[in-house]
Motif scaffolding. Structure first.
Motif, PDB file in Angstrom:
ATOM      1  N   ALA A 166      61.399  54.794  16.080  1.00  0.00           N
ATOM      2  CA  ALA A 166      60.294  53.992  16.612  1.00  0.00           C
ATOM      3  C   ALA A 166      59.890  52.884  15.645  1.00  0.00           C
ATOM      4  O   ALA A 166      59.245  51.912  16.049  1.00  0.00           O
ATOM      5  N   PHE A 167      60.266  52.996  14.393  1.00  0.00           N
ATOM      6  CA  PHE A 167      59.931  51.982  13.398  1.00  0.00           C
ATOM      7  C   PHE A 167      60.936  50.833  13.363  1.00  0.00           C
ATOM      8  O   PHE A 167      60.621  49.763  12.863  1.00  0.00           O
ATOM      9  N   ALA A 168      62.146  51.053  13.862  1.00  0.00           N
ATOM     10  CA  ALA A 168      63.246  50.094  13.692  1.00  0.00           C
ATOM     11  C   ALA A 168      63.054  48.841  14.540  1.00  0.00           C
ATOM     12  O   ALA A 168      63.164  48.862  15.756  1.00  0.00           O
ATOM     13  N   GLY A 169      62.767  47.747  13.857  1.00  0.00           N
ATOM     14  CA  GLY A 169      62.622  46.460  14.534  1.00  0.00           C
ATOM     15  C   GLY A 169      61.325  46.314  15.301  1.00  0.00           C
ATOM     16  O   GLY A 169      61.176  45.376  16.093  1.00  0.00           O
ATOM     17  N   SER A 170      60.368  47.203  15.076  1.00  0.00           N
ATOM     18  CA  SER A 170      59.110  47.167  15.830  1.00  0.00           C
ATOM     19  C   SER A 170      57.932  46.875  14.901  1.00  0.00           C
ATOM     20  O   SER A 170      58.068  46.866  13.683  1.00  0.00           O
ATOM     21  N   ASP A 171      56.767  46.705  15.525  1.00  0.00           N
ATOM     22  CA  ASP A 171      55.537  46.508  14.752  1.00  0.00           C
ATOM     23  C   ASP A 171      54.711  47.796  14.671  1.00  0.00           C
ATOM     24  O   ASP A 171      53.525  47.760  14.386  1.00  0.00           O
ATOM     25  N   LEU A 172      55.346  48.940  14.888  1.00  0.00           N
ATOM     26  CA  LEU A 172      54.633  50.216  14.868  1.00  0.00           C
ATOM     27  C   LEU A 172      53.899  50.440  13.551  1.00  0.00           C
ATOM     28  O   LEU A 172      52.723  50.813  13.541  1.00  0.00           O
ATOM     29  N   GLU A 173      54.565  50.219  12.442  1.00  0.00           N
ATOM     30  CA  GLU A 173      53.933  50.498  11.150  1.00  0.00           C
ATOM     31  C   GLU A 173      52.709  49.609  10.923  1.00  0.00           C
ATOM     32  O   GLU A 173      51.695  50.059  10.379  1.00  0.00           O
ATOM     33  N   VAL A 174      52.762  48.373  11.378  1.00  0.00           N
ATOM     34  CA  VAL A 174      51.617  47.470  11.249  1.00  0.00           C
ATOM     35  C   VAL A 174      50.431  48.006  12.059  1.00  0.00           C
ATOM     36  O   VAL A 174      49.291  48.029  11.589  1.00  0.00           O
ATOM     37  N   ILE A 175      50.700  48.458  13.281  1.00  0.00           N
ATOM     38  CA  ILE A 175      49.640  49.021  14.130  1.00  0.00           C
ATOM     39  C   ILE A 175      49.047  50.264  13.481  1.00  0.00           C
ATOM     40  O   ILE A 175      47.822  50.425  13.427  1.00  0.00           O
TER      41      ILE A 175
END
Length: 189
Positions: free
Chosen positions: A106-115
């Protein structure tokens, strides 16, 4: 306890039309996902939906990537395609983010960690399809990022029941608490 819930988020991963149609022959298997989403909402735990989707032309997919290059060859799975929309059984509310990822985690290429950082989330409750794909990859990466983790065993699906069992019983407990949706809900009250 309420303060702890504010630092927790439920991730509902890859519960999107094109994946649900391949894994959920019977929509009853989606009931644990629905129950988890409803419980999180009742307890003011943020729900974050994660999907896999690509741009038209698939510029994110390398021909060397065995898993994803097949998608580029077959077509579909683009951001606007019906197959990448969140399944109606767990329809997101307007204030619940939908994160688009480009690989298994879910972290790969996404903004999940920022959220997650912006909301000061330090605990993740994981659910998703498939156990051996998005759940495994996200759990490993989230553990490396020092998140506290819980996996909802009955809100995860996999084509191979034995792989699901081994992950839930032998692999995941090394880095996460593994609970059924009902047992997790019992910890919220």
């Amino acid at each position: 306890m309420q303060n702890h819930h504010n630092k927790t988020a439920l991730l509902v991963m890859d519960v999107q039309n094109g994946i649900v149609s391949r894994f959920a022959e019977n929509e009853k298997v989606l009931l644990p996902f629905q129950k988890a989403v409803e419980a999180a909402r009742r307890h003011n735990i943020p729900v974050i939906f994660v999907r896999v989707a690509f741009r038209e032309g698939y510029p994110e997919i390398s021909p060397r990537n065995k898993s994803f290059s097949a998608i580029a060859g077959l077509g579909g799975m683009t951001v606007s395609d019906a197959s990448t929309q969140i399944h109606e059984s767990v329809q997101p509310r307007p204030d619940e983010p939908i994160v688009t990822k480009l690989r298994f985690s879910a972290f790969a290429g996404s903004d999940l960690e920022v959220i997650l950082r912006s909301r000061q989330i330090d605990t993740l409750i994981l659910s998703g399809i498939a156990t051996s794909g998005v759940v495994l990859s996200t759990l490993r990466e989230a553990a490396d990022k020092d998140f506290a983790l819980t996996v909802l065993s009955d809100a995860c699906l996999d084509h191979d029941p034995e792989v699901h069992r081994v992950l839930m019983e032998k692999v995941f407990p090394r880095q996460a608490e593994v609970l059924t949706v009902d047992d997790w809900i019992g910890t919220l009250d």
